[in-house]
Design a protein around this motif. Sequence first.
Motif, PDB file in Angstrom:
ATOM      1  N   LYS A   1       0.966  -1.807  -0.459  1.00 21.14           N
ATOM      2  CA  LYS A   1       0.386  -0.155   0.004  1.00 21.14           C
ATOM      3  C   LYS A   1       1.059   1.091  -0.214  1.00 21.14           C
ATOM      4  CE  LYS A   1      -3.332  -2.365   2.584  1.00 21.14           C
ATOM      5  NZ  LYS A   1      -4.386  -3.178   0.938  1.00 21.14           N
ATOM      6  N   PRO A   2       0.825   2.478  -0.719  1.00 17.81           N
ATOM      7  CA  PRO A   2       1.430   3.598  -1.114  1.00 17.81           C
ATOM      8  C   PRO A   2       1.139   4.173   0.365  1.00 17.81           C
ATOM      9  CG  PRO A   2      -0.706   3.882  -2.831  1.00 17.81           C
ATOM     10  CD  PRO A   2      -0.776   1.887  -1.644  1.00 17.81           C
ATOM     11  N   SER A   3       2.849   5.107   0.550  1.00 18.08           N
ATOM     12  CA  SER A   3       2.638   5.415   1.840  1.00 18.08           C
ATOM     13  C   SER A   3       2.628   7.416   1.321  1.00 18.08           C
ATOM     14  CB  SER A   3       3.854   4.969   2.497  1.00 18.08           C
ATOM     15  OG  SER A   3       3.409   4.136   3.348  1.00 18.08           O
ATOM     16  N   ILE A   4       2.440   8.206   1.997  1.00 14.42           N
ATOM     17  CA  ILE A   4       2.452   9.570   1.952  1.00 14.42           C
ATOM     18  C   ILE A   4       3.561  10.071   2.700  1.00 14.42           C
ATOM     19  CG2 ILE A   4       1.374  11.951   1.416  1.00 14.42           C
ATOM     20  CD1 ILE A   4      -0.756  10.307   1.175  1.00 14.42           C
TER      21      ILE A   4
ATOM     22  N   ILE B   1       2.472   9.210   6.153  1.00 18.55           N
ATOM     23  CA  ILE B   1       1.142   8.789   6.377  1.00 18.55           C
ATOM     24  C   ILE B   1       0.606   7.367   5.761  1.00 18.55           C
ATOM     25  CG2 ILE B   1      -1.017   9.540   6.665  1.00 18.55           C
ATOM     26  CD1 ILE B   1      -0.017  12.433   5.841  1.00 18.55           C
ATOM     27  N   THR B   2       0.793   6.125   6.059  1.00 14.91           N
ATOM     28  CA  THR B   2       0.343   5.059   5.496  1.00 14.91           C
ATOM     29  C   THR B   2      -1.424   5.165   5.141  1.00 14.91           C
ATOM     30  OG1 THR B   2       0.165   3.797   7.285  1.00 14.91           O
ATOM     31  CG2 THR B   2       1.964   3.756   6.913  1.00 14.91           C
ATOM     32  N   THR B   3      -1.228   4.288   3.913  1.00 18.67           N
ATOM     33  CA  THR B   3      -2.851   3.910   3.854  1.00 18.67           C
ATOM     34  C   THR B   3      -3.559   2.540   4.047  1.00 18.67           C
ATOM     35  OG1 THR B   3      -2.292   3.754   1.201  1.00 18.67           O
ATOM     36  CG2 THR B   3      -2.157   5.694   1.438  1.00 18.67           C
ATOM     37  N   GLY B   4      -3.992   2.390   3.761  1.00 17.76           N
ATOM     38  CA  GLY B   4      -5.275   0.954   3.667  1.00 17.76           C
ATOM     39  C   GLY B   4      -6.065   1.247   5.443  1.00 17.76           C
ATOM     40  N   ASP B   5      -6.417  -0.606   5.570  1.00 12.56           N
ATOM     41  CA  ASP B   5      -7.407  -0.458   6.280  1.00 12.56           C
ATOM     42  C   ASP B   5      -6.606   0.364   7.828  1.00 12.56           C
ATOM     43  OD1 ASP B   5      -9.177  -0.961   4.969  1.00 12.56           O
ATOM     44  OD2 ASP B   5      -8.208  -3.330   4.877  1.00 12.56           O
TER      45      ASP B   5
END
Length: 91
Positions: free
Chosen positions: A8-11, A41-45
């Motif tokens: 999952k992408p991270s910002i 900032i990590t994305t996903g659940d």
Amino acid sequence: MESVARYKPSITVPLTVDFSTGADTDIGDSVTPYIGGGVVITTGDNGQVAPMATVGLDIPIADAVGASISVDAGFLDTTQVGASVGVSYSF
């Protein structure tokens, strides 16, 4: 059934400080190292916001073209490290 890793992408949002080396290149600009910090900032659940550190170099290639090399470390549940290489054009 085979397990497939899902990335999952991270910002990353860094704030950096440049250090002039005085080492001039043929085009009159200097290689510029930088260091800084910010947030990742990590994305996903199970998205997270955590501190991060960054270090890198900005390297002039031509009159308006440059390269950038950076390494980022995000301090999440485990420390995660990423690297990037880029090319920029100034206008």
